[in-house]
Design a protein around this motif. Structure first.
Motif, PDB file in Angstrom:
ATOM      1  N   UNK A   1       0.828  -1.204   0.000  1.00 20.97           N
ATOM      2  CA  UNK A   1       0.000   0.000   0.000  1.00 20.97           C
ATOM      3  C   UNK A   1       0.864   1.256   0.000  1.00 20.97           C
ATOM      4  N   UNK A   2       1.905   1.261   0.838  1.00 15.73           N
ATOM      5  CA  UNK A   2       2.790   2.427   0.930  1.00 15.73           C
ATOM      6  C   UNK A   2       3.585   2.611  -0.364  1.00 15.73           C
ATOM      7  N   UNK A   3       4.023   1.500  -0.963  1.00 18.09           N
ATOM      8  CA  UNK A   3       4.775   1.582  -2.213  1.00 18.09           C
ATOM      9  C   UNK A   3       3.906   2.130  -3.351  1.00 18.09           C
ATOM     10  N   UNK A   4       2.655   1.719  -3.406  1.00 18.17           N
ATOM     11  CA  UNK A   4       1.745   2.241  -4.432  1.00 18.17           C
ATOM     12  C   UNK A   4       1.621   3.761  -4.326  1.00 18.17           C
ATOM     13  N   UNK A   5       1.494   4.245  -3.083  1.00 19.33           N
ATOM     14  CA  UNK A   5       1.368   5.687  -2.872  1.00 19.33           C
ATOM     15  C   UNK A   5       2.627   6.408  -3.313  1.00 19.33           C
ATOM     16  N   UNK A   6       3.793   5.857  -2.965  1.00 16.36           N
ATOM     17  CA  UNK A   6       5.061   6.478  -3.338  1.00 16.36           C
ATOM     18  C   UNK A   6       5.219   6.541  -4.852  1.00 16.36           C
ATOM     19  N   UNK A   7       4.895   5.453  -5.525  1.00 15.54           N
ATOM     20  CA  UNK A   7       5.004   5.406  -6.986  1.00 15.54           C
ATOM     21  C   UNK A   7       4.086   6.447  -7.630  1.00 15.54           C
ATOM     22  N   UNK A   8       2.862   6.554  -7.108  1.00 14.82           N
ATOM     23  CA  UNK A   8       1.927   7.550  -7.644  1.00 14.82           C
ATOM     24  C   UNK A   8       2.437   8.963  -7.414  1.00 14.82           C
ATOM     25  N   UNK A   9       3.039   9.218  -6.243  1.00 14.95           N
ATOM     26  CA  UNK A   9       3.581  10.541  -5.934  1.00 14.95           C
ATOM     27  C   UNK A   9       4.730  10.890  -6.867  1.00 14.95           C
ATOM     28  N   UNK A  10       5.578   9.925  -7.157  1.00 16.40           N
ATOM     29  CA  UNK A  10       6.707  10.158  -8.063  1.00 16.40           C
ATOM     30  C   UNK A  10       6.214  10.425  -9.488  1.00 16.40           C
ATOM     31  N   UNK A  11       5.131   9.771  -9.887  1.00 17.24           N
ATOM     32  CA  UNK A  11       4.600   9.942 -11.250  1.00 17.24           C
ATOM     33  C   UNK A  11       3.958  11.319 -11.443  1.00 17.24           C
ATOM     34  N   UNK A  12       3.576  11.961 -10.370  1.00 21.47           N
ATOM     35  CA  UNK A  12       2.966  13.296 -10.489  1.00 21.47           C
ATOM     36  C   UNK A  12       4.006  14.370 -10.792  1.00 21.47           C
ATOM     37  N   UNK A  13       5.271  14.016 -10.596  1.00 21.79           N
ATOM     38  CA  UNK A  13       6.337  14.999 -10.813  1.00 21.79           C
ATOM     39  C   UNK A  13       6.601  15.178 -12.313  1.00 21.79           C
TER      40      UNK A  13
ATOM     41  N   UNK B   1      -3.940   7.972 -11.300  1.00 24.98           N
ATOM     42  CA  UNK B   1      -2.611   7.391 -11.084  1.00 24.98           C
ATOM     43  C   UNK B   1      -2.664   6.055 -10.359  1.00 24.98           C
ATOM     44  N   UNK B   2      -3.862   5.586 -10.115  1.00 28.54           N
ATOM     45  CA  UNK B   2      -4.031   4.347  -9.355  1.00 28.54           C
ATOM     46  C   UNK B   2      -4.013   3.141 -10.291  1.00 28.54           C
ATOM     47  N   UNK B   3      -3.010   2.288 -10.150  1.00 30.22           N
ATOM     48  CA  UNK B   3      -2.898   1.064 -10.953  1.00 30.22           C
ATOM     49  C   UNK B   3      -3.412  -0.091 -10.103  1.00 30.22           C
ATOM     50  N   UNK B   4      -4.510  -0.701 -10.517  1.00 27.92           N
ATOM     51  CA  UNK B   4      -5.125  -1.762  -9.723  1.00 27.92           C
ATOM     52  C   UNK B   4      -5.066  -3.092 -10.455  1.00 27.92           C
ATOM     53  N   UNK B   5      -5.213  -4.164  -9.679  1.00 28.78           N
ATOM     54  CA  UNK B   5      -5.275  -5.499 -10.271  1.00 28.78           C
ATOM     55  C   UNK B   5      -3.940  -5.966 -10.817  1.00 28.78           C
TER      56      UNK B   5
END
Length: 393
Positions: free
Chosen positions: A64-76, A121-125
């Protein structure tokens, strides 16, 4: 920052949250370089990211934490560089980060951590073209286990009592208490047979119908008590206290073979059995090897399951109690079967699951019959336990 209790309390969690915070606080139009002493976190965000996303993060810690970090990095809008540095090496920035982390852990109040991911930015499944049946099963199981209903169902009072007893015994023997994660993982230790893994999991959850369970079952009330002992039947009583033929004798045989191996024997208890996958042996002379630890796990698990099997034959199937000679024969047969399995597992046909000859030899050293006269590679010979040969006695 003090990591809130609803997140895993590990160093990796702190590293992931720190990277997320840095990526969110710095202007997304400015390039950013982050230094971290966690190779696991950096590899997870770079080298392993694509594979983990394709597999739906099945079985990945801190998913869960890694997903959030990846999404935050992609917003840059500009590149973000992650660089590894050696921890506790005198590097000024790293030492300051450690000091701030320690200061944060001493805060009276926990910090709030926002783990929400924007929908775009949410990648699911998981990707169907990269998944397998095993991965799909793990993903479904992970989703099921994360639901509050499931967590409530496994939050049993008896389970907490049993795991608490196991952790207490492990701490008494080894000096340190294992975490719940380590303890539960140890119940599925590869040195345990499949039947014992199922058995010990059921024992931890009080899943077997014993004792007071039968009080309210019509025509089966007689199963509530141990008739020879005259006390309510419990797993404690069955495995370590019952006076029926078999229980005490099997533990004496186990103690005898451990003494022959040079391993100090701990008096059996339910906590010791539940912690068998974590407990490391003490030797009278020298340091214990990986073979000694494996040997102790095997003989403890096989002896425990045999005691349970004899009890079920007596109580449920109505068989007569076995003679001392029959108990000894059954116990030796179960241990010899594990030796035979180890000899088979040395062969290359098992590939990744195969065992090294060295580990097998260290496991059964000092307990194989006529060991001095066996060839150097005895794994192909018919040597068995405590002075017996196949087809003799």
């Amino acid at each position: 920052m003090r990591i809130p209790e609803y997140l895993p309390q590990t160093n990796q969690t702190g590293e992931i949250i720190s990277i997320t915070t840095a990526a969110a606080d710095v202007d997304p139009n400015h390039s950013l370089t982050i230094y971290s002493d966690s190779k696991t976190t950096i590899d997870g965000l770079t080298r392993n990211r694509q594979r983990w996303e394709d597999n739906g993060f099945a079985g990945v810690a801190n998913a869960k934490e890694l997903r959030t970090t990846i999404a935050t990095l992609r917003r840059r809008n500009t590149p973000t560089t992650l660089k590894w540095v050696k921890g506790h090496s005198g590097l000024e920035g790293n030492d300051k980060a450690d000091a701030l982390a320690k200061k944060g852990s001493e805060k009276a109040e926990q910090d709030e951590v926002d783990l929400l991911i924007p929908p775009n930015l949410c990648v699911t499944g998981a990707k169907l073209n990269s998944t397998t049946q095993t991965r799909a099963y793990k993903t479904i199981r992970q989703i099921k286990m994360s639901k509050k209903q499931y967590q409530k169902a496994i939050d049993r009072r008896n389970t907490k009592i049993n795991t608490g007893r196991a952790k207490s015994v492990v701490k008494e023997i080894m000096g340190s208490e294992p975490s719940n994660k380590i303890l539960w993982r140890s119940l599925r230790h590869k040195d345990f047979s499949r039947k014992f893994r199922y058995f010990i999991w059921m024992v931890a959850h009080e899943g077997y119908k014993t004792g007071n369970y039968w009080q309210n079952i019509s025509n089966f009330e007689n199963r509530a008590n141990c008739h020879p002992c005259g006390v309510p039947e419990s797993m404690d009583h069955i495995l370590t206290e019952c006076q029926c033929p078999g229980q005490q004798q099997i533990w004496e045989l186990t103690k005898e073979i451990c003494t022959k191996k040079g391993i100090e024997w701990n008096e059996p208890s339910l906590g010791m059995i539940l912690g068998a996958g974590v407990i490391k042996p003490n030797k009278r002379e020298g340091k214990p090897s990986d073979g000694d630890a494996r040997f102790l796990r095997i003989v403890t698990s096989e002896s425990t399951h045999l005691i349970w099997k004899l009890r079920c034959e007596r109580v449920i199937q109505g068989r007569n109690s076995p003679s001392p000679e029959e108990v000894t024969r059954k116990w030796k047969k179960s241990i010899e079967a594990r030796i035979g399995l180890d000899r088979l597992m040395v062969t290359a046909q098992f590939r990744k699951r195969s065992l090294s000859k060295g580990l097998v030899e260290r496991t059964w050293r000092s307990v194989i019959s006529d060991e001095d006269n066996l060839p150097e590679d005895w794994t192909g010979e018919a040597g068995v336990l405590v002075g017996r040969r196949s087809g003799q006695g």
